[in-house]
Design an enzyme around this catalytic site. Structure first.
Site, PDB file in Angstrom:
ATOM      1  CG  ASN A  43      76.765  58.342 -85.783  1.00 47.83           C
ATOM      2  OD1 ASN A  43      76.086  57.437 -85.301  1.00 47.83           O
ATOM      3  ND2 ASN A  43      77.636  58.148 -86.763  1.00 47.83           N
ATOM      4  CD  GLU A  44      72.113  64.760 -87.305  1.00 51.13           C
ATOM      5  OE1 GLU A  44      72.927  65.522 -86.739  1.00 51.13           O
ATOM      6  OE2 GLU A  44      71.729  64.963 -88.479  1.00 51.13           O
ATOM      7  N   PRO A  45      73.400  64.695 -82.623  1.00 50.21           N
ATOM      8  CG  PRO A  45      73.339  66.990 -82.252  1.00 50.21           C
ATOM      9  CD  PRO A  45      73.157  65.957 -83.324  1.00 50.21           C
ATOM     10  CB  SER A  49      75.130  59.468 -81.716  1.00 47.73           C
ATOM     11  OG  SER A  49      74.228  59.854 -82.713  1.00 47.73           O
ATOM     12  CB  THR A  55      71.292  67.388 -90.516  1.00 45.16           C
ATOM     13  OG1 THR A  55      72.144  67.405 -89.382  1.00 45.16           O
ATOM     14  CG2 THR A  55      71.864  66.511 -91.600  1.00 45.16           C
TER      15      THR A  55
END
Ligand code: F6R
Length: 645
Positions: free
Chosen positions: A174-176, A178, A193
């Site tokens: 869940n990347e920035p 999300s 990532t």
């Protein structure tokens, strides 16, 4: 100040409820000196849960993570299965994520990772293992993800979720950006990532761009969450997650709302929390010498003044009233601290002959010392302490360099091919030529992501060896004092290394026993549980501990330098070796000899600057910090911490 390797962090591993938060912290956390001990306790919590569910005839539903953080927890669980009979027959697992596209049989798949690191070694029925399928097509992925959610719900939800944290603040993938109630879905990976994953994929271009991940909502529905954070490189994101505002830009901050979450950290990952960075803002502190040094340096940075300009008011207004009360006045304290920092500076890292050494970091005698510089890879010596290395030789000490690993995986195929082809052009036909042909064929026929054949690795290792010798000759070290240890733990041909073994320790021990050094320098990257630097440091620690009873060890001091990635904080420095502009250039030139590591190395990480630029910046930054504190203005400074082994 000396540090003790075995000192144990006083905070115990406890669940929510028994821990008092500092007013800055929004997530319960516990901190350990060693990630190994912390991992054992997390494994124990999981094992207790499995057993208690089992005794009630219930299934235990675990959410599991991959990556470097949980490896040790899985090792402990395997041990408990083998030695204590812990059974996983009642366990159902759901993994957080998988790359997309990704074949489950690929060594890069999380499917492979989980089987290799856990499932193949325990008695969990295969049907109870769930890992998102990286072969799913774009058309099917939404339905597939919805079905994954339903399966978790059908099992009664997650009893326990194990997490790591990415430097973007991701949990799962869940990347920035999300959403807090997001569900299992396909996502695009953040660039940072992908850069972090690049080394295990042998290059960022091989890292998939997408993944399937459980959502933030899926994770935070778990009844219990434990997030693991190890090492310095997690410190910044851990601070923002625990102390910052809840924000979609750092998805891990959503855990602030979860009622039963614990972050389990090592001291380096926790080091930027206010409670550790400036504990006087949190609680009453005992004003020990290291604590005072730290507070004064911190205050100077805060009010942007040099030490001798700090006033009582500065101390009082920044939570340091108790320090002034204890010390009487800022005047005396400032002078004391100024002198203390002044005394860390020396142009004589091997000790200054015929000088009063009562306030110097090193002893004056013996005048000519025997020194071993341990360098994890063939170049850390010059990158991290090239200036000091140069001075030690010039000041007449017997300097030995010990390259602990071959560093062969960091040589590109193009470089290896260049050397092999030059040699082939040069040599007459013969046996040697056959070997070179095998190298060229090995490189040309190698499939993407495959490890190098043995001859290719050998050649790559030799290239790094010759580059190192060019650098040590430039510093005028006799070749006989340059040792290539080729520690066996490194020689897997892959990024993943074997654990440190007695064979590695014995090689280090033999060299120490042969040289009988007065000074040992080693790369002091204390945390990083899986990095080569940490394993190399452990080899030195263990070797020195095993030799401790030898009389020559009474005279042997251990100095730690920091690897290519970060530097000691000012308050941690016991010896600061300044460099003149000329010495900075000599160091730069020594780094240049490591040509295969220039111009975009294989394992660059997120810092795209070349090593010499990073090294110079870092040394200049330390010098600038000393100057800001009011000490002399140097071009650059290399920093060391003395370690009590
Ligand atoms: C892994 C996962 C990721 C990792 C995170 C930290 O399944 O979902 O969130 O936990 O990227 O990775 P490491 O532990 O390798 O630092």
């Amino acid at each position: 100040m000396k540090t003790n390797a075995d000192e144990v962090q006083s905070v115990k591993y406890v669940k929510v409820g028994t821990y008092e938060y500092s007013r800055f912290e929004k997530i319960h956390n516990v901190v350990f000196k060693k990630s190994s001990k912390a991992s054992y306790l997390v494994a124990k919590e999981i094992a207790d849960l499995i057993r208690s569910k089992n005794s009630k005839g219930e299934k235990c539903v675990l959410g599991l993570a991959t990556g470097s953080s949980p490896i040790r927890v899985y090792e402990e669980l395997i041990k408990m299965h083998k030695e204590e009979g812990l059974s996983f027959k009642n366990v159902i697992t759901f993994n957080l994520d998988e790359y997309l596209p990704m074949n489950p049989s690929s060594i890069h798949s999380y499917h492979y990772f989980m089987h290799e690191n856990l499932f193949n070694h325990i008695d969990i029925p295969e049907a109870q293992i769930h890992i998102p399928d990286g072969t799913i097509s774009q058309e099917e992925v939404n339905d597939y993800c919805a079905a994954y959610e339903e399966k978790i719900a059908a099992c009664g939800g997650l009893d326990f979720q194990l997490l790591g944290i990415g430097r973007t603040g991701h949990i799962g993938f869940n990347e920035p950006g999300s959403h807090y109630n997001s569900a299992t879905r396909s996502i695009t990976l953040d660039q940072l990532t992908r850069e972090d994953a690049a080394s295990s994929f042998l290059g960022i271009e091989n890292v998939p761009k997408k993944a399937i991940t459980m959502g933030v909502g899926t994770v935070t529905n778990a009844k219990r969450i434990v997030l693991l954070g190890w090492g310095h490189k997690k410190a910044e994101i851990i601070k923002q997650t625990i102390e910052g505002e809840e924000t979609a830009q750092i998805p891990a901050t959503y855990l602030q709302d979860h009622p039963n979450t614990t972050f389990v950290l090592d001291t380096e990952a926790a080091s930027m929390l206010t409670r550790f960075e400036s504990p006087w803002l949190v609680d009453t502190v005992e004003w020990t010498a290291p604590m005072i040094k730290r507070a004064v340096v911190w205050l100077c940075d805060k009010v942007e003044k040099s030490i001798l300009k700090l006033t009582d008011k500065d101390y009082n207004e920044h939570g340091l009233a108790s320090l002034i009360a204890e010390k009487g006045s800022s005047y005396e304290l400032n002078i004391e601290m100024f002198n203390q920092l002044q005394h860390t500076i020396t142009g004589w890292p091997g000790g200054k002959p015929n000088a009063d050494d009562s306030n110097r970091p090193e002893r004056k005698s013996p005048e000519k010392k025997r020194v071993i510089i341990f360098s994890p890879h063939p170049d850390d010596d010059v990158i991290s302490m090239g200036g000091t290395f140069d001075r030690l030789v010039q000041q007449g000490h017997e300097v030995h360099i010990a390259y602990q690993t071959s560093g062969n995986i960091a040589v590109s195929n193009a470089d290896a091919l260049k050397f092999a082809e030059v040699a082939m052009d040069f040599l007459p036909q013969g046996e040697e030529l056959e070997k070179l042909k095998a190298v060229v064929e090995g490189i040309n026929q190698k499939k993407e992501n495959e490890i190098d054949p043995i001859q290719v690795r050998e050649l790559k290792g030799l290239i790094r060896k010759r580059e190192s010798i060019a650098a040590t000759r430039y510093f005028e070290v006799p070749d006989a004092q340059v040792h290539f240890l080729n520690l066996p733990f490194y020689e897997t041909g892959a990024v993943k290394k074997s654990p440190l073994g007695q064979a590695d320790i014995d090689i280090v021990k033999n060299l120490i026993a042969e040289v009988k050094p007065h000074q040992v320098y080693a790369a002091g990257d204390l945390a990083d549980p899986h990095g080569t630097h940490k394993v190399c440091l452990d080899a030195v620690f263990k070797a020195m501990a095993e030799l401790k009873s030898e009389s020559y060890m009474d005279d042997c001091w251990l100095w730690l330098y920091r690897g290519a990635w970060h530097e000691w904080e000012i308050h941690e420095i016991d010896m600061a070796v300044p460099m003149s502009p000329d010495q900075v250039l000599r160091k730069r030139k020594a780094i240049f000899f490591h040509q295969t590591q220039k111009d975009g190395v294989l394992f660059q990480g997120e810092d795209l600057r070349e090593f010499w630029v990073r090294a110079e910046d870092r040394n200049k930054k330390t010098a600038a910090h000393y100057r800001k504190l009011g000490l002399s203005d140097y071009a650059a400074i290399e920093a060391f911490k003395r370690f009590d082994y």
